[in-house]
Design a protein around this motif. Structure first.
Motif, PDB file in Angstrom:
ATOM      1  N   LEU B 261      -3.610 -15.860   1.964  1.00 47.66           N
ATOM      2  CA  LEU B 261      -2.161 -15.799   1.751  1.00 47.66           C
ATOM      3  C   LEU B 261      -1.486 -17.115   2.113  1.00 47.66           C
ATOM      4  O   LEU B 261      -0.276 -17.254   1.979  1.00 47.66           O
ATOM      5  N   GLU B 320       1.806   0.010  16.160  1.00 47.98           N
ATOM      6  CA  GLU B 320       2.518   0.438  14.953  1.00 47.98           C
ATOM      7  C   GLU B 320       1.597   0.737  13.764  1.00 47.98           C
ATOM      8  O   GLU B 320       1.983   1.450  12.848  1.00 47.98           O
ATOM      9  N   TYR B 325       2.933   4.571   6.130  1.00 48.02           N
ATOM     10  CA  TYR B 325       3.965   3.743   5.508  1.00 48.02           C
ATOM     11  C   TYR B 325       5.097   4.584   4.941  1.00 48.02           C
ATOM     12  O   TYR B 325       6.263   4.183   4.951  1.00 48.02           O
ATOM     13  N   SER B 340       8.364  -0.930   9.662  1.00 43.60           N
ATOM     14  CA  SER B 340       7.085  -1.496  10.130  1.00 43.60           C
ATOM     15  C   SER B 340       7.015  -2.983   9.848  1.00 43.60           C
ATOM     16  O   SER B 340       7.337  -3.428   8.748  1.00 43.60           O
ATOM     17  N   HIS B 341       6.546  -3.722  10.830  1.00 46.60           N
ATOM     18  CA  HIS B 341       6.390  -5.173  10.646  1.00 46.60           C
ATOM     19  C   HIS B 341       5.255  -5.441   9.660  1.00 46.60           C
ATOM     20  O   HIS B 341       4.315  -4.648   9.573  1.00 46.60           O
ATOM     21  N   PHE B 342       5.321  -6.556   8.957  1.00 45.62           N
ATOM     22  CA  PHE B 342       4.273  -6.794   7.956  1.00 45.62           C
ATOM     23  C   PHE B 342       2.911  -6.998   8.616  1.00 45.62           C
ATOM     24  O   PHE B 342       1.875  -6.696   8.025  1.00 45.62           O
ATOM     25  N   PHE B 343       2.881  -7.440   9.859  1.00 49.69           N
ATOM     26  CA  PHE B 343       1.614  -7.507  10.593  1.00 49.69           C
ATOM     27  C   PHE B 343       1.003  -6.097  10.677  1.00 49.69           C
ATOM     28  O   PHE B 343      -0.178  -5.904  10.432  1.00 49.69           O
ATOM     29  N   ARG B 345       1.656  -3.523   8.846  1.00 50.08           N
ATOM     30  CA  ARG B 345       1.315  -2.981   7.525  1.00 50.08           C
ATOM     31  C   ARG B 345       0.004  -3.572   7.013  1.00 50.08           C
ATOM     32  O   ARG B 345      -0.804  -2.885   6.398  1.00 50.08           O
ATOM     33  N   MET B 346      -0.187  -4.847   7.264  1.00 49.75           N
ATOM     34  CA  MET B 346      -1.458  -5.469   6.864  1.00 49.75           C
ATOM     35  C   MET B 346      -2.598  -4.881   7.690  1.00 49.75           C
ATOM     36  O   MET B 346      -3.685  -4.601   7.186  1.00 49.75           O
ATOM     37  N   PRO B 383       2.360  -0.373  -0.530  1.00 49.15           N
ATOM     38  CA  PRO B 383       1.718  -0.520  -1.837  1.00 49.15           C
ATOM     39  C   PRO B 383       1.595  -1.975  -2.286  1.00 49.15           C
ATOM     40  O   PRO B 383       0.604  -2.342  -2.924  1.00 49.15           O
ATOM     41  N   THR B 384       2.572  -2.781  -1.948  1.00 46.97           N
ATOM     42  CA  THR B 384       2.507  -4.189  -2.377  1.00 46.97           C
ATOM     43  C   THR B 384       1.362  -4.902  -1.664  1.00 46.97           C
ATOM     44  O   THR B 384       0.549  -5.584  -2.295  1.00 46.97           O
ATOM     45  N   LEU B 385       1.311  -4.718  -0.351  1.00 45.89           N
ATOM     46  CA  LEU B 385       0.242  -5.381   0.405  1.00 45.89           C
ATOM     47  C   LEU B 385      -1.131  -4.853  -0.009  1.00 45.89           C
ATOM     48  O   LEU B 385      -2.101  -5.603  -0.075  1.00 45.89           O
ATOM     49  N   LEU B 386      -1.180  -3.555  -0.298  1.00 45.73           N
ATOM     50  CA  LEU B 386      -2.457  -2.973  -0.703  1.00 45.73           C
ATOM     51  C   LEU B 386      -2.921  -3.576  -2.033  1.00 45.73           C
ATOM     52  O   LEU B 386      -4.099  -3.904  -2.211  1.00 45.73           O
ATOM     53  N   LYS B 387      -1.978  -3.760  -2.938  1.00 46.82           N
ATOM     54  CA  LYS B 387      -2.332  -4.368  -4.226  1.00 46.82           C
ATOM     55  C   LYS B 387      -2.803  -5.804  -4.021  1.00 46.82           C
ATOM     56  O   LYS B 387      -3.768  -6.258  -4.636  1.00 46.82           O
ATOM     57  N   ILE B 388      -2.110  -6.507  -3.139  1.00 48.97           N
ATOM     58  CA  ILE B 388      -2.513  -7.890  -2.866  1.00 48.97           C
ATOM     59  C   ILE B 388      -3.920  -7.910  -2.267  1.00 48.97           C
ATOM     60  O   ILE B 388      -4.764  -8.725  -2.631  1.00 48.97           O
TER      61      ILE B 388
END
Lengths: 593, 483
Positions: B261, B320, B325, B340-343, B345-346, B383-388
């Motif tokens: 990323l 978290e 999600y 949720s922070h993007f950390f 979520r990732m 869903p966005t992070l999962l797709k990435i």
């Protein structure tokens, strides 16, 4: 454009001067002053009507809203190139930024880079340092590969500079531009004031349409297609992206948001504390330590929203029966913070800003009583009218026995306070004003007299007060009785006082004012006291109280109230026939229609 | 740059007195080389553009040589890292494409680096750069370039060969082995740290463990490909005690994902540190209640604080990541809505992937592609992070064992050579169509086409479990024969 160019030029200038003068603060200071003047001029020019000005860094130069504002033939000597290389995508400067902030920030960057040149700080990098340490008036957006995600069909050249020389490494992450109508996720979240608004999940919403949802069947079908020897166009991008979802995520990654982290942590910690009655003190210790750490951080940054959130959560757990010791301990972390002069200044500024006033008002609720007059002075010194109104409104709503507290604010503040309080709908205002009168302070008295009409006073009290006033003060007193908000009860005072012969024996102005007060409060009844004064004669052809008669008649001649016109006409008809009187007045009486 | 009382002239060309950080000069040299060498692949030397781009190479060379104490400039690389005068050039996110190009350029020509002994003239520099760019199939390209330069009377520049990478020799194995050894050592060290810490929470400091931050810093220096290759080597995830392995695997995966990323290095390290610590939320067997997770995680975090300090962001991510999600990325805790922070979520994605693909008694173990389908079905991740994540890792992530349509069994070795065809990775064939194990695995690029028929030579039929594939682990760990 010119203003933006000027601002960026100063960003470059200070950085390069720092290197040129080899950190000599003395030599730099003269330029700091000049940059301050330039910043004031550029931000005040009217060309940049925004809170933050954003500069985009490309390898070839620096742009503002797509137009080039800076370019150097030898890029490596520039600050912009340094930031570009380190992964900074954009620099945002606040209109509140001062030259010293800029210099301090650039110094930190320069020192960091230099320390790396001599082998220090090797475990970190400038981009990470900047990401993790945001400056209140300078922000950076950092590069991430989501920036390279381009729309389907585009040529892949984004803002990478060098004449679009770059090709995205991630073309597989194609973006679907086929959004199915009005999708704008996280609008409130992105637009919030990061330095003040609470980063709550309330601000987040996704309007994911059905069409964009990830369907397991679709995924399965695509997977099946992928097993074919020939690759279908549809399968070229397994999972397409919507541009707005990538955009939202990219923005989250561009800049570290400490407030978001602190908010989520506090929400969790306080939730645990709420159930702390079931916990033994040993289990509580890590929570308290963790909260203390966050509290110190939010106090350092003075984030209004988070401080209010913290204090409200504290109230909640207090009501929930958490031990008083715990609450006291937690409150102590924040107790002193709000009292700091610099933080009171920030609060003062926030109270005056429409976007921040809501949170600021909540914060006022938690101010200690000793800090309230200081905040008021700060607001008043800066003529922050809206801020004062907002501040006093909170005090009126939340502080019990406010009138008693305000009296302790000192003479100077009370004088400043009185006109503001008068504008507010405060039930106890008359009580407070009446108490102010007991101060016997001439300045307070002068401030309060115009408002007297709104107070309820006994005749003796009001009469005694009036008697001891100077002419100027009496003037203010009587004008106060003419204000639209004057209580009807004052008619009693007027009626009784006018029975004294002294009311018309002062200056012409005062007699005129008394006449107006009498007409206002007594209506037609006023003529019972006016008529004898006007009609009194000396040796039949001379007015006995010449000065008072002129003053009263002047008032009557300009009086417009229709219900009294016939009575005034009657008096004027009688008086215009008086033989020995001022010729000018006589003529005006004759001209009266 | 000139300064008068009130005016500073920022015009270029007057920079003699302003010191330029060495890292910037080095970055500038890399950029200059990139600009020049890239054009040599498509343009003729007579093109006027080279006059300008040559200056872009010469200027940082002059500046570097004028630095106090500099007697020359050495340019070399190892793995994905460039070294200028022995100083490692940290990969800068926006320079990534430059690194990629230069690495490919020099590796293809078997040039390991060069040394500039004194300031070259424009002409000599141009001769040198063109000599390197024109290397084709010479057996000893470096020696031939040096001979050519000598013949031209150019003695201020010399090149040196790429050592340890000679095709078909044992040295290639050694070079590859070196990097794999470093990665494997780091893997073991990190795993040991996690295992010891988890097993001895209250007295972990008695074990005098090497600070994990040091290991993470070292890990961040490795190429993304090397990190992912480590995941290939540990693709059979059957452990007696899976949690420390899940932590370590998640850490490697997250480090590689963060690098992909192009997040700043420090951020990637922090992200990988969160992934390493993520089982702290599982250790104390907390329920699904956020309050319980917070309390139990915090107990673990606090008990390990001395040996394993976490940043506030890492603490949050640990507490978290177990939050579903939902539809909006928002969860509620005691009436407060948190995003949720993007950390976190990732981390939820990486941790779930590791959980699903790691064997645990009584639970289904998913193949990587099955795990991804399962994660998409669950709908409880960003869903966005999962797709990435899926697009980055590919439908068949590195390490996946697959059966080809021609019947061979192979393991996915590297991502697709063409990023648009991520379903066509490079695979390492380990078993023939008749079921015979190869002595040494062979690499096959699934995007290779049969020129006559216009179809792909080989394609993936399906993924296989380790049990179905029946491949000895030692075979999977062997360095394959190159394509």
């Amino acid at each position: 454009m010119k203003a933006a160019k000027g601002i960026y030029r100063d960003v470059e200038k200070l950085y390069r001067l720092y290197a040129l003068y080899n950190r000599s603060q003395e030599q730099l200071q003269q330029h700091v002053k000049i940059v301050d003047q330039n910043l004031a001029q550029n931000f005040g020019s009217g060309q940049l009507n925004r809170e933050w000005v954003k500069f985009d860094f490309l390898m070839s130069g620096v742009k503002f809203e797509g137009s080039e504002v800076f370019k150097a033939d030898i890029p490596e000597t520039t600050f912009g190139y340094l930031l570009f290389c380190e992964g900074v995508k954009a620099l945002l400067v606040s209109r509140n930024m001062e030259a010293k902030d800029l210099l301090q920030w650039e110094t930190r960057i320069r020192e960091f880079v230099e320390s790396q040149d001599v082998g220090k700080n090797q475990e970190s990098d400038l981009a990470s340092m900047l990401w993790k340490n945001p400056h209140p008036s300078i922000r950076v957006y950092l590069y991430n590969s989501l920036l390279e995600v381009t729309s389907e069909g585009s040529d892949g050249s984004t803002d990478q500079g060098m004449g679009g020389a770059l090709i995205s490494d991630n073309t597989s992450m194609g973006v679907s531009s086929q959004t199915s109508g009005g999708i704008k996720g996280n609008v409130l979240w992105r637009d919030r004031d990061v330095d003040w608004d609470l980063p709550s999940g309330e601000l987040v919403y996704h309007q994911m349409s059905e069409a964009d949802d990830l369907k397991a069947e679709q995924v399965e079908r695509l997977r099946a297609e992928l097993a074919d020897a020939s690759v279908s166009d549809r399968a070229r991008k397994i999972l397409p992206f919507r541009s707005d979802e990538v955009d939202g995520l990219r923005q989250e990654m561009e800049m570290f948001d400490q407030n978001h982290v602190d908010f989520n942590l506090l929400a969790r910690y306080f939730a645990v504390l709420k159930s702390s009655s079931k916990l033994d003190p040993k289990a509580l210790a890590p929570i308290l330590q963790a909260i203390a750490k966050v509290a110190v951080a939010i106090v350092d940054r003075f984030h209004g929203g988070l401080i209010v959130f913290y204090l409200k959560r504290l109230q909640m757990i207090e009501a929930g029966g958490v031990s008083a010791d715990v609450v006291t301990k937690l409150r102590s972390y924040l107790k002193e913070s709000v009292s700091k002069p610099e933080n009171l200044l920030l609060l003062s500024s926030a109270l005056n800003e429409a976007s921040r006033v809501k949170i600021a008002k909540q914060l006022v609720e938690f101010l200690e009583s000793k800090d309230r007059p200081i905040l008021f002075t700060s607001l008043s010194d800066m003529n922050r009218e809206n801020g004062i109104q907002a501040f006093l409104q909170v005090l009126i709503e939340k502080v019990p026995d406010l009138d008693q507290e305000l009296l302790k604010w000192g003479e100077e503040r009370i004088v400043r306070l009185i006109p503001h309080l008068q504008k507010l709908n405060w039930a106890d205002s008359s009580k407070f004003f009446a108490r102010c009168l007991r101060f016997r302070s001439p300045s307070i008295l002068r401030a309060i007299l115009p408002l007297l009409g709104e107070l309820s006073m006994k005749f003796e009290e009001a009469s005694s007060l009036f008697e001891r006033l100077t002419d100027q003060e009496k003037h203010l007193f009587l004008e106060g009785l003419l204000s639209p908000r004057t209580l009807k009860d004052w008619a009693i005072f007027v009626r009784r006082y006018l029975q004294k012969d002294t009311w018309f024996q002062g200056s012409e102005d005062l007699t005129g004012l008394w006449t107006r007060v009498a007409l206002r409060h007594l209506g037609g009844e006023a003529f019972q006291v006016i008529d004898p004064v006007i009609g009194a004669r000396s040796f039949r052809f001379w007015p006995q109280y010449s000065t008072a008669r002129s003053a009263i008649l002047e008032v009557l001649l300009s009086h417009k109230e229709s219900s009294l016109r016939s009575k005034i006409h009657e008096l004027v008809d009688r008086e215009k026939g008086l033989l020995f009187q001022n010729g000018e007045l006589k003529q005006r009486l004759k001209d009266y229609r | 740059m000139s300064v008068s009382k009130n005016k500073v002239n920022l015009e270029a060309g007057e920079n003699e007195r302003v010191s330029i950080p060495l890292s910037i000069l080095s970055a500038s040299l890399l950029r200059g080389l990139y600009q020049f060498l890239r054009q040599t692949e498509v343009h003729d030397p007579s093109n006027k553009m080279f006059e300008l781009t040559l200056k872009e190479v010469l200027r940082p060379i002059e500046n570097l040589l004028s630095q106090p104490g500099q007697t020359g400039i050495s340019f070399t690389y190892r793995g994905e890292l460039f070294f200028i005068n022995g100083v490692r050039q940290k990969p800068k996110p926006r320079y990534f494409y430059i690194y990629r190009f230069l690495l490919k350029f020099f590796k293809q020509r078997k040039i390991g680096g060069f040394r500039i002994l004194q300031k070259p003239s424009e002409k000599n520099l141009s001769v040198f750069l063109w000599a390197v760019s024109k290397i084709k199939d010479e057996s000893e390209p470096a020696r031939e370039v040096n001979q050519f330069l000598n013949a031209q009377g150019i003695r201020e520049i010399e090149v040196h060969p790429l050592t340890g990478r000679k095709e078909g020799s044992g040295e290639e194995d050694k070079a590859l082995g070196d990097i794999e050894l470093i990665v494997a050592t780091l893997y073991r060290r990190i795993h040991k740290f996690v295992e010891t810490s988890f097993d001895n929470r209250e007295r972990a400091k008695d074990f005098q463990l090497k600070p994990v931050q040091e290991s993470l810093n070292e890990l961040a220096l490795l190429a993304e490909e090397d990190l992912v290759q480590m995941l290939r080597l540990i693709s059979i995830k059957r452990y007696d005690r899976p949690l420390p392995y899940r932590a370590t695997n998640a850490c490697f995966l997250m480090m590689a994902w963060g690098r992909a990323l192009r997040l700043p290095v420090g951020v990637v390290i922090e992200l990988a540190g969160s992934a390493l610590a993520h089982p702290m939320a599982l250790l104390a067997e907390a329920s699904e209640s956020p309050v319980d997770i917070t309390l139990r995680s915090l107990e673990v975090i606090q008990s390990l604080h001395e040996v394993w300090p976490l940043s506030e962001l890492q603490r949050l991510a640990v507490m978290e990541w177990r939050m579903p999600y939902g539809k909006e990325g928002v969860y509620e805790i005691e009436g407060v809505k948190c995003y949720s922070h993007f950390f976190s979520r990732m981390l939820r994605i990486v941790a779930t992937f590791e959980e699903l693909t790691t064997y645990e008694k009584g639970k289904r173990t998913f193949l990587p592609d099955e795990a991804m389908t399962e994660m998409m079905k669950r709908g409880d991740m960003d869903p966005t992070l999962l797709k990435i994540f899926i697009n980055w890792l590919g439908v068949y992530p590195i390490g996946t064992i697959v059966q080809l349509q021609s019947g061979e069994v192979a393991q996915v070795f590297a991502g697709a050579s063409d990023p648009l065809r991520f379903q066509r990775p490079i695979v390492m064939v380990v078993k023939t169509s008749s079921g015979q194990l190869l002595d040494r695995p062979e690499l096959v690029d699934l995007s290779d086409m049969n020129a006559k028929l216009g179809v792909y030579k080989k394609s993936i039929k399906k993924s296989l479990t380790a049990e179905e594939a029946q491949i000895p682990e030692r075979l999977l760990q062997m360095t394959p024969i190159a394509i």
